[in-house]
Design an enzyme around this catalytic site. Structure first.
Site, PDB file in Angstrom:
ATOM      1  CB  CYS A 400      -0.981  -0.321   0.799  1.00  0.00           C
ATOM      2  SG  CYS A 400      -0.258  -0.242   2.803  1.00  0.00           S
ATOM      3  CG  HIS A 444      -3.898   1.027   4.128  1.00  0.00           C
ATOM      4  ND1 HIS A 444      -3.679  -0.181   3.224  1.00  0.00           N
ATOM      5  CD2 HIS A 444      -5.199   1.132   2.775  1.00  0.00           C
ATOM      6  CE1 HIS A 444      -4.397   0.063   1.798  1.00  0.00           C
ATOM      7  NE2 HIS A 444      -4.980   0.770   2.109  1.00  0.00           N
ATOM      8  CG  ASP A 460      -7.055   2.519  -0.011  1.00  0.00           C
ATOM      9  OD1 ASP A 460      -6.095   2.186  -0.975  1.00  0.00           O
ATOM     10  OD2 ASP A 460      -7.541   1.594   0.495  1.00  0.00           O
TER      11      ASP A 460
END
Length: 644
Positions: A400, A444, A460
């Protein structure tokens, strides 16, 4: 009193049990030295060889203290203090010669029990320390009663610990709570763990390998969907070509947001992480503790979180954030290091040259991630000097942080204000306790872009590559989850249930034992009917409770003085003596049973056999190790039918 081998071995076991958990925290050479010293003393006890000379022990002590000074560069602090205490205890064991030395070792072992809670206050640690304390108390009983066998020693030690429970409860409930630790520990007493305020390739993927709990969440009503559970942490603005950092915090600019949906209320129990930020769902509106909302919507308090913290929050999951952003913040969100990643700069320029507006550029970037064969993995290949170019055009494998970093870089290259946000995503529902567990493996990173008329919008990019990460969790998103913690790899249901039950128990332990602070204490005592609570009243009640428990235990222990149970053997023998006294053969006050029987036999040969038999039976029943019920009945029958 001589130092017997069993006593020495008992002290050795107690010291080993109490210092064993410290082995993972001590320098390796200290652990090895302590093991060598304890083994040496055990050998000397077994072989009977004399103890080492005092000058040798003094030399070892001075050399060890010098080594500790070199190791830690100081002789002050928690780590150094515990290390010195353990080392000096092992050295004290080497000069064990007298009961006084043994008593000092028992006290040192009891004190080291406390130091184990510096590192862990969990239920297993508490149970292990309770077992260790049992061994220490049993050794202490042996010190002052060497003729007591092992089982009775353990029984006495267990009884002493059980008797201490009421007193412990009174002190726990009524002892005035103070803010902060009991001792003024230095800075090294608080370890730093969890999410950092710096992000580079690999930083978050390494964190996801940890199964430790970051915080737990109780929702007041219906919980949000998993894809809405973005727990906001540090916001990163500045990029040096590889690492993202917060930079200088904007001051004097008030955050502004407008809610567009129904707010949600929840409480967070945050584990200590030695940082100042708190975690909350986007967008936090109200919090129950003293914390401020920064311009980029981070919750920050004045002091680092050095103890477990529980707070209540209200958040709005639908919002418009900073619709009118300050110009200097816009410019800050557009800065890029000039000599890095030329291919990424060109890619963003191409998107902008096509006449696309900001929203279209965002969609183009997400489509690029989705269509160009990118992979979501915990083990991406290393990146070079131009990290974004290497990732976008060569490796195309990342976690991520890779996607968030490259996306924000592309947005800034296309003249769209953007920043990186780190935190946690999702959580595991525990039906046993009706709360969510957010672990370090849920760490994250995502992006925020500023769009005219919409303000800061969460994007995202991981969702474009691995939507399962957002919807179902990390284990569902990575192709090879062997690197994940075992319990994050979809283990059998019975094992998951076992872990959730254990976590629910640990959560109650955290709330009601470790989290029993001054607020909970006042609330609990108020429910018990104690109105207008003050420290003075609590102190008086505590002393009254302790005094009452001491009096009750004293009465229980001395009850035999008020109500003595008759000894049937003694009573029967005294009745027999009275019969003989009436026959002219009284027993002298100093005369034992055997001597009395011989005098009676000499005076009355006709009674010799029976009186000698009864005297032998009496001595066996009265002073023997065990009392035979059949023999007791026969003795009582013969004394009752004895004729003079």
């Amino acid at each position: 009193m001589n130092m017997s081998k069993p006593l020495i071995y008992g002290l050795l076991l107690s010291i080993l049990m109490v210092i064993a958990p410290h082995a993972v925290h001590l320098p390796l050479w200290i652990s090895a030295l302590c093991a060598a010293l304890l083994s040496w003393r055990a050998y000397l006890a077994w072989s009977g060889n004399p103890l080492p000379k005092r000058w040798l022990l003094l030399s070892i002590t001075l050399a060890s203290v010098g080594g500790i000074l070199i190791e830690f560069h100081t002789l002050f602090g928690r780590e150094v203090g515990v290390t010195l205490l353990i080392l000096l205890t092992a050295l004290k064991f080497m000069e064990l010669r007298s009961p006084r030395d043994a008593t000092v070792l028992v006290y040192l072992a009891c004190f080291i029990v406390i130091t184990n809670f510096f590192y862990s206050q969990s239920i297993p640690t508490a149970l292990y320390m309770l077992a260790t304390l049992l061994a220490i108390v049993a050794t202490w009983v042996h010190l002052y009663g060497e003729n007591i066998a092992l089982r009775p020693r353990l029984r006495i030690a267990t009884t002493l610990l059980l008797q201490a429970i009421p007193l412990t409860l009174v002190l726990f409930i009524l002892f005035p709570r103070v803010q902060g630790p009991l001792w003024g520990l230095p800075q090294d007493a608080f370890a730093s763990s969890g999410l950092d305020d710096r992000m580079a390739p690999g930083s978050i993927s390494r964190l996801t390998l940890s199964d430790e709990v970051a915080f737990r969440v109780n929702y007041a009503g219906k919980p949000p969907r998993r894809e809405q559970m973005y727990w906001r942490g540090p916001v990163l603005w500045e990029f040096d070509g590889r690492t993202w950092t917060p930079g200088r915090t904007a001051s004097g600019i008030a955050p502004q947001f407008t809610e567009t949906g129904q707010p949600i209320d929840y409480s967070v129990t945050l584990e200590p992480h030695n940082k100042t930020w708190l975690f909350a769902l986007d967008m936090p509106e109200r919090i129950s503790v003293s914390a401020r909302l920064t311009h980029d919507f981070r919750l920050v308090q004045q002091e680092p979180v050095k103890a477990r913290l529980r707070y209540e929050v209200r958040s709005n999951l639908s919002y418009h954030a900073n619709l009118h952003e300050a110009e200097r913040q816009i410019q800050r969100a557009l800065q890029l290091p000039p000599p890095f990643n030329p291919r990424a700069l060109q890619l963003a320029a191409n998107w902008r040259a096509d006449g696309a507006n900001d929203s279209a550029v965002v969609r183009a970037a997400l489509a690029y991630f989705n269509r160009e064969g990118f992979q979501y993995t915990l083990e991406p290949p290393p990146l070079g000097l131009h990290s974004v170019d290497d990732f976008l055009f060569t490796t195309r494998q990342g976690f991520c942080e890779h996607y968030a970093s490259s996306f924000v870089f592309l947005m800034r290259a296309a003249h769209i204000p953007a920043r990186v946000v780190t935190g946690y995503l999702g959580g595991e529902y525990n039906a046993v306790g009706n709360y969510y567990i957010v672990r370090q493996s849920d760490a994250h990173a995502w992006a925020e872009v500023w769009l005219s008329g919409r303000g800061w919008v969460r994007i995202d990019p991981t969702a474009a590559i691995a939507p399962a990460r957002v919807e179902r969790g990390l284990s569902a998103a990575v192709a090879n989850n062997a690197a994940l913690p075992f319990m994050a790899r979809n283990p059998p249901q019975w094992l998951r249930d076992l872990r959730l039950n254990w976590d629910a128990l640990a959560n109650r332990w955290n709330q009601w034992v470790l989290g029993y602070n001054s607020e909970l204490q006042f609330a609990f005592l108020t429910r018990l009917g104690m109105e207008s609570i003050t420290w003075q009243k609590m102190a008086l009640n505590m002393m009254a409770g302790v005094g009452l428990i001491v009096v009750l235990f004293a009465l229980l222990m001395l009850r035999h003085l008020f109500k003595r149970q008759p000894d049937k053997v003694q009573a029967a023998w005294l009745r027999l003596c009275r019969k003989l006294a009436k026959a002219g053969l009284p027993r002298a006050a100093h005369e034992g049973a055997q001597d009395y029987a011989e005098r009676v036999a000499a005076a009355r040969p006709d009674l010799a056999a029976s009186i000698r038999d009864l005297a032998a039976r009496y001595s066996a029943l009265r002073y023997g190790a065990r009392r035979d019920k059949q023999a007791l009945r026969e003795f009582l029958r013969h004394t009752a039918t004895f004729k003079t």
